[in-house]
Write a protein that holds these residues in place. Sequence first.
Motif, PDB file in Angstrom:
ATOM      1  N   THR A 137       9.698 -12.805  34.982  1.00  0.00           N
ATOM      2  CA  THR A 137       9.773 -13.597  36.204  1.00  0.00           C
ATOM      3  C   THR A 137       9.319 -15.024  35.923  1.00  0.00           C
ATOM      4  O   THR A 137       8.695 -15.312  34.896  1.00  0.00           O
ATOM      5  CB  THR A 137       8.881 -12.998  37.304  1.00  0.00           C
ATOM      6  N   LEU A 194      15.219 -12.605  40.759  1.00  0.00           N
ATOM      7  CA  LEU A 194      14.293 -11.521  40.415  1.00  0.00           C
ATOM      8  C   LEU A 194      13.683 -11.711  39.035  1.00  0.00           C
ATOM      9  O   LEU A 194      12.674 -11.070  38.713  1.00  0.00           O
ATOM     10  CB  LEU A 194      15.019 -10.179  40.467  1.00  0.00           C
ATOM     11  N   GLY A 195      14.271 -12.550  38.226  1.00  0.00           N
ATOM     12  CA  GLY A 195      13.767 -12.775  36.881  1.00  0.00           C
ATOM     13  C   GLY A 195      14.823 -13.445  36.030  1.00  0.00           C
ATOM     14  O   GLY A 195      15.906 -13.802  36.509  1.00  0.00           O
ATOM     15  N   ARG A 322      10.249  -6.817  38.711  1.00  0.00           N
ATOM     16  CA  ARG A 322      11.154  -6.719  39.861  1.00  0.00           C
ATOM     17  C   ARG A 322      12.482  -6.062  39.538  1.00  0.00           C
ATOM     18  O   ARG A 322      13.302  -5.863  40.433  1.00  0.00           O
ATOM     19  CB  ARG A 322      11.413  -8.120  40.433  1.00  0.00           C
TER      20      ARG A 322
END
Length: 355
Positions: A137, A194-195, A322
């Motif tokens: 992230t 989310l990353g 995530r």
Amino acid sequence: MLRHLKPLALASLSLALLAPAPTPAAPRDGGDRLRMVPGRHLPYEYVVKKGDTLWDIAARFLKNPWQWPEIWERNSYITNPDLIYPGDLLVFDQRDGMLKLKVVRAGPQARALPLEAIPTVRAELILPFLNRPGIATDEELKHLPYVLASKDARVIFGQHDVVYARGFDADAAQRYDVVRLGPELVDPGSRRVLGHRLDHLGVAEVLDDGPVRRLRIVEAYQEIRPGDRLLPQPARTGLHFMPRAPAQAVNGVLFAAEQSVNELGQGAVGIINLGTQAGVEPGQVLTVYRSGRRIDDPVTGKPVVLPEEAIGTVMVFRPFARVSYVLVMDSIQAIRLGDSVRSPAAGERQARLER
């Protein structure tokens, strides 16, 4: 001669995977919710062979392979129910209306050479995804140390070069993966990032201490530049995991793949929009659902959405904050990006495979 009891597990992988099995659900309506594969007659025996996997053995006996931990829970005399070896004899039978499993093995004379426990899945399918940095992230990246410069003012570095880096904390590691920010992973519903995939550039070893440290690049797969991040390499402890249903309700989407494909088949790796922040753990099994088509009712003329269908099974093998890597365990049709994933329900695998 009955053989001494011996337990079940994943052969050592280069990344630690720790996933304690949850307490299994109690049988519903007074019956045994575990069911054998149609056509199997009790008692049923199977000798574990080299090349077997835990998932394949579970699927040989059970309609729902992810219910395997419940079998072990019924054998309280097994102290370490996560190791099975080639040569072990598995005996399935039914006592007092409950499906039971006995594990026996030959005496020492049958084991001339040391044996490794069978893996949960074929290791070659997931090892490439365990041996590289993966996904991080924005918050995680902000706290990573980074390459600062070299002593001779060059801006491109390679194998054997010594570089300076900063941003280390007090308990810094000695060996790092050199990474660079890759493409974003965007949630298909919320559009939240989310990353980022991480490009693996090389490996570096720390040579000394201090706020600014010297590192030697011991491996270089691409050119390394100032600003590239340093990710501590994980300990290679080789812990084990067991396929099982999540203890909590899980609902997400398979939204990306590690290769440039839109469809995934058995043995392929995908990415779901759920990670450790949602309670996802290695070994958890999820059912993949395909949304029903929208059609016009031939009588009323009004639009109707057909029911969704369960089309496959995936298993989490490497979760991040995530998102998570999942392996496609089985499917009755190609799994597409955008298909939903949820906690499995008892009996659904039978319904899929017997249609």
